[in-house]
Design a protein around this motif. Structure first.
Motif, PDB file in Angstrom:
ATOM      1  N   GLY A   1       0.718  -1.146   0.039  1.00  0.00           N
ATOM      2  CA  GLY A   1      -0.086   0.023   0.096  1.00  0.00           C
ATOM      3  C   GLY A   1       0.826   1.350   0.094  1.00  0.00           C
ATOM      4  N   ALA A   2       1.765   1.373   0.662  1.00  0.00           N
ATOM      5  CA  ALA A   2       2.766   2.497   1.040  1.00  0.00           C
ATOM      6  C   ALA A   2       3.375   2.678  -0.390  1.00  0.00           C
ATOM      7  CB  ALA A   2       3.558   2.308   1.831  1.00  0.00           C
ATOM      8  N   HIS A   3       3.851   1.550  -1.043  1.00  0.00           N
ATOM      9  CA  HIS A   3       4.440   1.832  -2.475  1.00  0.00           C
ATOM     10  C   HIS A   3       3.514   2.375  -3.405  1.00  0.00           C
ATOM     11  CE1 HIS A   3       7.170   1.183  -5.560  1.00  0.00           C
ATOM     12  NE2 HIS A   3       6.339   0.241  -6.197  1.00  0.00           N
ATOM     13  N   LEU A   4       2.298   1.821  -3.521  1.00  0.00           N
ATOM     14  CA  LEU A   4       1.447   2.348  -4.214  1.00  0.00           C
ATOM     15  C   LEU A   4       1.086   3.681  -4.095  1.00  0.00           C
ATOM     16  CD1 LEU A   4      -1.058  -0.684  -4.528  1.00  0.00           C
ATOM     17  CD2 LEU A   4       0.589  -0.068  -6.454  1.00  0.00           C
TER      18      LEU A   4
ATOM     19  N   ALA B   1      -2.162   1.495   5.175  1.00  0.00           N
ATOM     20  CA  ALA B   1      -1.426   2.252   4.447  1.00  0.00           C
ATOM     21  C   ALA B   1      -1.866   3.323   3.351  1.00  0.00           C
ATOM     22  CB  ALA B   1      -0.351   1.339   3.715  1.00  0.00           C
ATOM     23  N   VAL B   2      -3.065   2.814   2.875  1.00  0.00           N
ATOM     24  CA  VAL B   2      -3.524   3.759   2.050  1.00  0.00           C
ATOM     25  C   VAL B   2      -4.445   4.659   2.845  1.00  0.00           C
ATOM     26  CG1 VAL B   2      -5.720   3.727   0.337  1.00  0.00           C
ATOM     27  CG2 VAL B   2      -3.964   2.032   0.164  1.00  0.00           C
ATOM     28  N   GLY B   3      -4.952   4.284   3.919  1.00  0.00           N
ATOM     29  CA  GLY B   3      -5.797   5.223   4.899  1.00  0.00           C
ATOM     30  C   GLY B   3      -4.800   6.164   5.273  1.00  0.00           C
TER      31      GLY B   3
ATOM     32  N   ARG C   1       7.098 -18.958  18.475  1.00  0.00           N
ATOM     33  CA  ARG C   1       6.039 -18.270  17.575  1.00  0.00           C
ATOM     34  C   ARG C   1       6.839 -17.382  16.880  1.00  0.00           C
ATOM     35  NH1 ARG C   1       0.586 -19.676  19.042  1.00  0.00           N
ATOM     36  NH2 ARG C   1      -0.173 -17.694  18.408  1.00  0.00           N
ATOM     37  N   ILE C   2       7.181 -17.565  15.576  1.00  0.00           N
ATOM     38  CA  ILE C   2       8.252 -16.680  15.055  1.00  0.00           C
ATOM     39  C   ILE C   2       7.392 -16.005  13.823  1.00  0.00           C
ATOM     40  CG2 ILE C   2      10.515 -16.397  13.624  1.00  0.00           C
ATOM     41  CD1 ILE C   2      11.214 -19.024  15.079  1.00  0.00           C
ATOM     42  N   VAL C   3       7.498 -14.830  13.645  1.00  0.00           N
ATOM     43  CA  VAL C   3       7.007 -13.981  12.594  1.00  0.00           C
ATOM     44  C   VAL C   3       8.055 -13.326  11.826  1.00  0.00           C
ATOM     45  CG1 VAL C   3       5.509 -12.137  11.846  1.00  0.00           C
ATOM     46  CG2 VAL C   3       5.030 -13.429  13.927  1.00  0.00           C
ATOM     47  N   LEU C   4       8.029 -13.781  10.299  1.00  0.00           N
ATOM     48  CA  LEU C   4       9.101 -13.206   9.633  1.00  0.00           C
ATOM     49  C   LEU C   4       8.679 -11.902   8.618  1.00  0.00           C
ATOM     50  CD1 LEU C   4      10.278 -16.441   7.917  1.00  0.00           C
ATOM     51  CD2 LEU C   4      11.268 -15.131   9.966  1.00  0.00           C
ATOM     52  N   GLU C   5       9.353 -10.879   8.525  1.00  0.00           N
ATOM     53  CA  GLU C   5       9.041  -9.748   7.853  1.00  0.00           C
ATOM     54  C   GLU C   5       9.145  -9.869   6.313  1.00  0.00           C
ATOM     55  OE1 GLU C   5       7.420  -7.366   9.178  1.00  0.00           O
ATOM     56  OE2 GLU C   5       7.591  -8.444  11.307  1.00  0.00           O
ATOM     57  N   PRO C   6       8.362  -9.585   5.580  1.00  0.00           N
ATOM     58  CA  PRO C   6       8.137  -9.435   4.112  1.00  0.00           C
ATOM     59  C   PRO C   6       9.133  -8.352   3.719  1.00  0.00           C
ATOM     60  CG  PRO C   6       6.421  -8.563   4.900  1.00  0.00           C
ATOM     61  CD  PRO C   6       6.998  -8.734   5.944  1.00  0.00           C
ATOM     62  N   GLU C   7       9.631  -8.513   2.395  1.00  0.00           N
ATOM     63  CA  GLU C   7      10.385  -7.547   1.483  1.00  0.00           C
ATOM     64  C   GLU C   7       9.856  -7.183   0.415  1.00  0.00           C
ATOM     65  OE1 GLU C   7      15.073  -6.995  -0.009  1.00  0.00           O
ATOM     66  OE2 GLU C   7      14.143  -8.954   0.688  1.00  0.00           O
ATOM     67  N   LEU C   8       9.767  -5.888  -0.045  1.00  0.00           N
ATOM     68  CA  LEU C   8       9.204  -5.178  -1.012  1.00  0.00           C
ATOM     69  C   LEU C   8      10.291  -5.305  -2.206  1.00  0.00           C
ATOM     70  CD1 LEU C   8       6.782  -4.178  -2.766  1.00  0.00           C
ATOM     71  CD2 LEU C   8       7.658  -1.879  -2.049  1.00  0.00           C
ATOM     72  N   ILE C   9      10.040  -6.216  -3.480  1.00  0.00           N
ATOM     73  CA  ILE C   9      10.938  -6.236  -4.647  1.00  0.00           C
ATOM     74  C   ILE C   9      10.524  -5.394  -5.505  1.00  0.00           C
ATOM     75  CG2 ILE C   9      12.385  -7.688  -6.070  1.00  0.00           C
ATOM     76  CD1 ILE C   9      13.024  -8.130  -3.027  1.00  0.00           C
ATOM     77  N   ILE C  10      10.852  -4.141  -5.555  1.00  0.00           N
ATOM     78  CA  ILE C  10      10.480  -3.238  -6.790  1.00  0.00           C
ATOM     79  C   ILE C  10      10.982  -3.390  -7.944  1.00  0.00           C
ATOM     80  CG2 ILE C  10      10.175  -0.732  -7.412  1.00  0.00           C
ATOM     81  CD1 ILE C  10      10.371  -0.087  -4.543  1.00  0.00           C
ATOM     82  N   ARG C  11      10.063  -3.730  -9.101  1.00  0.00           N
ATOM     83  CA  ARG C  11      10.515  -3.776 -10.605  1.00  0.00           C
ATOM     84  C   ARG C  11       9.562  -2.924 -11.542  1.00  0.00           C
ATOM     85  NH1 ARG C  11      10.046  -9.389  -8.817  1.00  0.00           N
ATOM     86  NH2 ARG C  11      12.341 -10.209  -8.152  1.00  0.00           N
ATOM     87  N   SER C  12       9.452  -3.142 -12.652  1.00  0.00           N
ATOM     88  CA  SER C  12       8.929  -2.162 -13.524  1.00  0.00           C
ATOM     89  C   SER C  12       7.430  -2.078 -13.338  1.00  0.00           C
ATOM     90  CB  SER C  12       9.128  -2.148 -14.951  1.00  0.00           C
ATOM     91  OG  SER C  12       8.967  -3.654 -15.521  1.00  0.00           O
ATOM     92  N   SER C  13       6.913  -3.140 -13.008  1.00  0.00           N
ATOM     93  CA  SER C  13       5.302  -3.420 -13.113  1.00  0.00           C
ATOM     94  C   SER C  13       4.485  -2.357 -12.132  1.00  0.00           C
ATOM     95  CB  SER C  13       4.935  -4.523 -12.665  1.00  0.00           C
ATOM     96  OG  SER C  13       4.837  -4.885 -11.090  1.00  0.00           O
ATOM     97  N   SER C  14       5.467  -1.577 -11.066  1.00  0.00           N
ATOM     98  CA  SER C  14       4.622  -0.944 -10.199  1.00  0.00           C
ATOM     99  C   SER C  14       5.211   0.678 -10.236  1.00  0.00           C
ATOM    100  CB  SER C  14       4.718  -1.525  -8.715  1.00  0.00           C
ATOM    101  OG  SER C  14       6.179  -1.197  -8.473  1.00  0.00           O
ATOM    102  N   GLN C  15       6.263   0.676 -11.189  1.00  0.00           N
ATOM    103  CA  GLN C  15       6.809   2.079 -11.292  1.00  0.00           C
ATOM    104  C   GLN C  15       6.071   3.155 -12.338  1.00  0.00           C
ATOM    105  OE1 GLN C  15      10.856   0.535 -11.373  1.00  0.00           O
ATOM    106  NE2 GLN C  15      11.312   1.868  -9.784  1.00  0.00           N
ATOM    107  N   LEU C  16       5.253   3.812 -11.996  1.00  0.00           N
ATOM    108  CA  LEU C  16       4.498   4.606 -12.925  1.00  0.00           C
ATOM    109  C   LEU C  16       5.269   5.774 -13.443  1.00  0.00           C
ATOM    110  CD1 LEU C  16       1.001   4.711 -11.209  1.00  0.00           C
ATOM    111  CD2 LEU C  16       1.680   3.019 -12.708  1.00  0.00           C
TER     112      LEU C  16
END
Length: 341
Positions: free
Chosen positions: A173-176, A209-211, A324-339
DNA sequence: GGGTATCTGAGTTACCCCTC
DNA sequence: GAGGGGTAACTCAGATACCC
């Protein structure tokens, strides 16, 4: 007709002129058998193609050194990463793995669980489908060591190694928003699966994130698509036919995102200019497409390694597994989202 | 027909024996 | 007494035999 298919310890003992005990001990390093006798027995065992019977070994020592791994859908691409990692990790500990799938069905899940228990697995790694209460109750009542991976339904209170689903939605959301998107949609699973906690949390993170940018998502922006390329394409097509347009879309997996991108291209829309698309899973092929797909990377190798090693340590120590382990995701930015507008 | 006892599979291991 | 080897009990659960 005899049931015997291969040489047994008795055949080796008979041919070597020693007892079964001596043969058995010859396969254990540092046991009391002389080097000369050991070498002779091993040579005869090799000649007779003798392979110790693991069923009989398990019977005697009361252990199978086998773990069960039940996944939701064996065809999902990230399970290949998980299964290979699980097999390798278990092997390093001297364990083997057997696999089954629950097909997202609680009924099939209980069948798979019983099948695993019948094979006397010493522990279970579980991808839980929602409402899979019965199989978990069975596993807990029998005190079978277990650990859940990937996602954890709300009812489940046991050990797990899972993804931070909320953070997935938040990151996307933050990236968009950063790309200037103001009309954002979430391509969810089918209606019957969309309420699963993992998807709900992803949507909640996205909304948060959008909010934060002063934009509120409506219930209509939660689109019930599905999980395949075809599902993504069909859902996108239906929206366009109703003249509904988004400039930013988060899809519940990369395959749905591929479907959206394909359909967008077919309709003359340019992904990366008219529309930003993000997938989840970061499949290997995500970087190879003509329009490389931005995706949320989740470290399934680390997740599986942690789960298997935690489970085996629990089995070996006899202590209850509580991690109880929670793994953090990673945003991999490629051309489909770079307006580029 | 139901309950109990015995057998089966193949390997492991506690305990014992023999030799040097 | 240490090293090297053997005997027999044991593992589990299903199949089979036997008895009442």
């Amino acid at each position: 007709m005899t049931k015997k298919h291969s040489s047994t310890i008795r055949d080796v003992a008979l041919k070597a002129g020693v007892s079964e005990t001596t043969v058995s001990l010859s396969f254990k390093p540092l046991s009391r058998v002389s080097d000369e006798t050991r070498a002779r027995i091993l040579a005869i065992a090799n000649e007779l193609n003798y392979v110790p019977n693991s069923v009989a070994q398990s019977l005697r020592v009361g252990r199978t050194k086998t773990l069960g791994f039940i996944v939701n859908d064996i065809t999902e691409s990230f399970y290949s990463v998980m299964s290979r990692t699980a097999t390798d990790t278990a092997y390093n500990y001297g364990y083997q793995l057997i696999y089954a799938e629950n097909g997202w069905s609680p009924t099939k899940a209980i069948e798979s669980t019983k099948s695993m228990l019948a094979q006397r697995v010493e522990g279970l790694i579980l991808c839980l489908c929602e409402k899979e209460v019965t199989s978990i109750q069975l596993i807990e009542s029998l005190r079978i060591p277990h650990i859940v991976v990937d996602t954890s339904p709300d009812f489940y209170k046991g050990p797990y190694v899972i993804n931070n689903e909320f953070a997935i939605g938040e990151l996307a959301g933050a990236h968009l928003i950063e790309q200037g998107c103001r009309n954002i949609g979430f391509f969810n699973a089918s209606k019957d699966m969309a309420s699963f906690s993992s998807f709900s949390q992803q949507l909640a993170g996205l909304k948060r994130a959008v909010g934060a940018a002063g934009i509120s998502m409506q219930s209509k922006d939660n689109i019930f698509a599905g999980i395949s390329i075809e599902d993504g394409a069909q859902a996108f097509k239906r929206l366009l036919e109703r003249d509904i347009h988004y400039d930013g879309i988060l899809c519940i997996n990369d395959e749905v995102a591929y479907g959206v991108m394909q359909e967008a291209e077919r309709r003359g829309l340019k992904v990366g200019r008219d529309l930003a698309v993000i997938g989840i899973d970061n499949l290997k092929t995500s970087s190879l497409d003509r329009v490389a797909l931005t995706s949320i990377h989740m470290n399934y190798e680390l997740m599986t390694t942690l789960a298997v090693s935690t489970l085996i340590n629990g089995i070996e120590s006899g202590h209850e597994i509580t991690s109880r382990i929670v793994l953090e995701p990673e945003l991999i930015i490629r051309s489909s989202s770079q307006l580029s507008r």
